[in-house]
Design a protein around this motif. Structure first.
Motif, mmCIF file in Angstrom:
data_model
loop_
_atom_site.group_PDB
_atom_site.id
_atom_site.type_symbol
_atom_site.label_atom_id
_atom_site.label_comp_id
_atom_site.label_asym_id
_atom_site.label_seq_id
_atom_site.Cartn_x
_atom_site.Cartn_y
_atom_site.Cartn_z
ATOM 1 N N ALA A 65 17.024 50.232 75.987
ATOM 2 C CA ALA A 65 16.761 51.663 75.786
ATOM 3 C C ALA A 65 18.002 52.362 75.231
ATOM 4 C CB ALA A 65 16.320 52.309 77.097
ATOM 5 N N TYR A 66 19.185 51.993 75.724
ATOM 6 C CA TYR A 66 20.409 52.589 75.200
ATOM 7 C C TYR A 66 20.558 52.280 73.709
ATOM 8 C CZ TYR A 66 21.896 52.880 80.145
ATOM 9 O OH TYR A 66 21.982 53.137 81.478
ATOM 10 N N LEU A 67 20.223 51.048 73.322
ATOM 11 C CA LEU A 67 20.330 50.641 71.923
ATOM 12 C C LEU A 67 19.360 51.441 71.056
ATOM 13 C CD1 LEU A 67 21.488 48.743 69.764
ATOM 14 C CD2 LEU A 67 19.675 47.145 70.346
ATOM 15 N N VAL A 68 18.106 51.560 71.500
ATOM 16 C CA VAL A 68 17.116 52.326 70.747
ATOM 17 C C VAL A 68 17.542 53.791 70.652
ATOM 18 C CG1 VAL A 68 14.725 53.152 70.766
ATOM 19 C CG2 VAL A 68 15.215 50.750 71.228
ATOM 20 N N ALA A 69 18.022 54.357 71.747
ATOM 21 C CA ALA A 69 18.467 55.754 71.741
ATOM 22 C C ALA A 69 19.668 55.950 70.821
ATOM 23 C CB ALA A 69 18.805 56.202 73.160
ATOM 24 N N SER A 70 20.518 54.948 70.733
ATOM 25 C CA SER A 70 21.718 55.097 69.896
ATOM 26 C C SER A 70 21.388 55.173 68.414
ATOM 27 C CB SER A 70 22.703 53.954 70.167
ATOM 28 O OG SER A 70 22.205 52.734 69.644
ATOM 29 N N LEU A 71 20.192 54.726 68.005
ATOM 30 C CA LEU A 71 19.796 54.875 66.603
ATOM 31 C C LEU A 71 19.752 56.351 66.207
ATOM 32 C CD1 LEU A 71 16.900 52.285 66.286
ATOM 33 C CD2 LEU A 71 19.211 52.104 65.353
ATOM 34 N N GLY A 72 19.494 57.221 67.183
ATOM 35 C CA GLY A 72 19.496 58.656 66.917
ATOM 36 C C GLY A 72 20.891 59.205 66.699
ATOM 37 N N ILE A 73 21.894 58.380 66.998
ATOM 38 C CA ILE A 73 23.285 58.795 66.815
ATOM 39 C C ILE A 73 23.921 58.053 65.644
ATOM 40 C CG2 ILE A 73 25.561 58.871 67.893
ATOM 41 C CD1 ILE A 73 24.053 59.052 70.605
ATOM 42 N N PHE A 74 23.790 56.744 65.661
ATOM 43 C CA PHE A 74 24.345 55.938 64.578
ATOM 44 C C PHE A 74 23.257 54.999 64.097
ATOM 45 C CE2 PHE A 74 26.423 52.426 62.552
ATOM 46 C CZ PHE A 74 27.401 53.045 61.809
ATOM 47 N N PRO A 75 22.857 55.059 62.871
ATOM 48 C CA PRO A 75 23.504 55.604 61.687
ATOM 49 C C PRO A 75 23.161 57.063 61.374
ATOM 50 C CG PRO A 75 21.617 54.345 61.008
ATOM 51 C CD PRO A 75 21.683 54.242 62.507
ATOM 52 N N ASN A 76 22.377 57.703 62.205
ATOM 53 C CA ASN A 76 21.935 59.068 61.939
ATOM 54 C C ASN A 76 23.079 60.031 61.628
ATOM 55 O OD1 ASN A 76 20.430 61.513 61.939
ATOM 56 N ND2 ASN A 76 20.847 61.740 64.088
ATOM 57 N N MET A 77 24.021 60.177 62.532
ATOM 58 C CA MET A 77 25.056 61.199 62.358
ATOM 59 C C MET A 77 25.993 60.941 61.172
ATOM 60 S SD MET A 77 24.126 63.568 64.253
ATOM 61 C CE MET A 77 25.489 64.689 64.053
ATOM 62 N N PRO A 78 26.433 59.709 60.917
ATOM 63 C CA PRO A 78 27.235 59.516 59.697
ATOM 64 C C PRO A 78 26.478 59.918 58.430
ATOM 65 C CG PRO A 78 27.564 57.676 61.164
ATOM 66 C CD PRO A 78 26.456 58.499 61.757
ATOM 67 N N LEU A 79 25.159 59.722 58.412
ATOM 68 C CA LEU A 79 24.375 60.158 57.256
ATOM 69 C C LEU A 79 24.432 61.682 57.116
ATOM 70 C CD1 LEU A 79 21.220 57.862 57.625
ATOM 71 C CD2 LEU A 79 23.032 57.685 55.897
ATOM 72 N N VAL A 80 24.347 62.396 58.245
ATOM 73 C CA VAL A 80 24.438 63.857 58.213
ATOM 74 C C VAL A 80 25.814 64.280 57.713
ATOM 75 C CG1 VAL A 80 24.363 65.976 59.583
ATOM 76 C CG2 VAL A 80 22.753 64.134 60.080
ATOM 77 N N TYR A 81 26.854 63.652 58.238
ATOM 78 C CA TYR A 81 28.214 64.001 57.811
ATOM 79 C C TYR A 81 28.394 63.777 56.309
ATOM 80 C CZ TYR A 81 30.304 64.986 62.343
ATOM 81 O OH TYR A 81 30.651 65.570 63.538
ATOM 82 N N MET A 82 27.850 62.676 55.804
ATOM 83 C CA MET A 82 27.965 62.420 54.367
ATOM 84 C C MET A 82 27.143 63.430 53.564
ATOM 85 S SD MET A 82 28.134 58.277 54.025
ATOM 86 C CE MET A 82 26.905 57.841 55.246
ATOM 87 N N ALA A 83 25.988 63.818 54.088
ATOM 88 C CA ALA A 83 25.120 64.772 53.380
ATOM 89 C C ALA A 83 25.785 66.127 53.203
ATOM 90 C CB ALA A 83 23.798 64.929 54.133
ATOM 91 N N THR A 84 26.612 66.535 54.172
ATOM 92 C CA THR A 84 27.241 67.854 54.080
ATOM 93 C C THR A 84 28.227 67.955 52.926
ATOM 94 O OG1 THR A 84 28.988 67.299 55.664
ATOM 95 C CG2 THR A 84 26.974 68.330 56.547
ATOM 96 N N GLY A 85 28.581 66.840 52.349
ATOM 97 C CA GLY A 85 29.416 66.874 51.145
ATOM 98 C C GLY A 85 28.633 67.293 49.913
ATOM 99 N N TYR A 86 27.308 67.288 50.007
ATOM 100 C CA TYR A 86 26.457 67.578 48.856
ATOM 101 C C TYR A 86 25.548 68.794 49.038
ATOM 102 C CZ TYR A 86 27.825 62.802 47.737
ATOM 103 O OH TYR A 86 28.550 61.678 47.480
ATOM 104 N N ILE A 87 25.223 69.132 50.283
ATOM 105 C CA ILE A 87 24.306 70.253 50.530
ATOM 106 C C ILE A 87 24.864 71.151 51.634
ATOM 107 C CG2 ILE A 87 22.238 69.066 49.706
ATOM 108 C CD1 ILE A 87 21.506 68.432 52.600
ATOM 109 N N SER A 88 24.324 72.344 51.734
ATOM 110 C CA SER A 88 24.810 73.335 52.703
ATOM 111 C C SER A 88 24.373 72.988 54.119
ATOM 112 C CB SER A 88 24.276 74.716 52.338
ATOM 113 O OG SER A 88 22.872 74.767 52.558
ATOM 114 N N SER A 89 25.070 73.561 55.086
ATOM 115 C CA SER A 89 24.693 73.344 56.493
ATOM 116 C C SER A 89 23.321 73.951 56.788
ATOM 117 C CB SER A 89 25.742 73.933 57.432
ATOM 118 O OG SER A 89 25.847 75.332 57.280
#
Length: 177
Positions: A65-89
């Motif tokens: 369950a911890y592993l499945v839940a962590s998908l909501g954090i990684f790779p999710n959050m690095p994708l968001v951080y990278m997206a902010t270089g191209y689009i507004s918050s």
């Protein structure tokens, strides 16, 4: 910690997350910014667990369950951080706000449940429309905005999939903290 306080903390964290990501991404590389944020969050979480639960809430039987839940954090959050270089918050917020729609669609296929009642759909549409109104002045797109949009689509899908897969598992014995 009672439900009202937990609810207020969740609102405060989620309401400020896109702006915090955008600001931290201006000073650090996306992975560095995400890593620093999650190291801080991990330190706070470990202190809270030690303070309120004495470390007893981390059990080996819950690792899947911890592993499945962590998908909501990684790779999710690095994708968001990278997206902010191209689009507004603001656009990041709106795209992440489509997660309930994506979770609902995934629920139909993965859980064989249709969560879309007319009242829920009305609530989701009103909430999304309100967010669109609040952030509409931030939607200027340049030639590279498609990259941020694709990154956010990947992020929102990964976050939604994590939540739906977690719902499929029996997590009733896992301490939410």
């Amino acid at each position: 910690m009672g439900p009202p306080l937990a609810y207020l903390i969740v609102i405060a964290v989620w309401a400020t997350t896109p702006l915090a990501i955008k600001l931290s991404s201006e000073y650090y590389a996306p992975m560095a910014a995400a890593s620093l944020r999650f190291l801080l969050a991990c330190a706070i979480a470990c202190c809270l667990i030690a303070l309120f639960r004495g470390g007893s809430s981390l059990k080996r039987t819950h690792w899947k369950a911890y592993l499945v839940a962590s998908l909501g954090i990684f790779p999710n959050m690095p994708l968001v951080y990278m997206a902010t270089g191209y689009i507004s918050s603001g656009l990041v917020s709106v795209m992440m706000a489509t997660a309930p729609f994506i979770m609902g669609a995934l629920s139909i296929f993965v859980l064989r449940q249709n969560p879309f009642t007319p009242l829920r759909m009305l609530g989701l549409v009103v909430a999304l429309a309100g967010l669109l109104v609040i952030t509409a002045n931030q939607f200027a797109l340049d030639a590279d905005a498609w990259r941020g949009i694709l990154l956010m689509l990947g992020s929102t899908f990964t976050f939604s999939l994590s939540n739906v897969l977690l719902k499929r598992m029996d997590t009733s014995t896992i301490d939410p903290l």
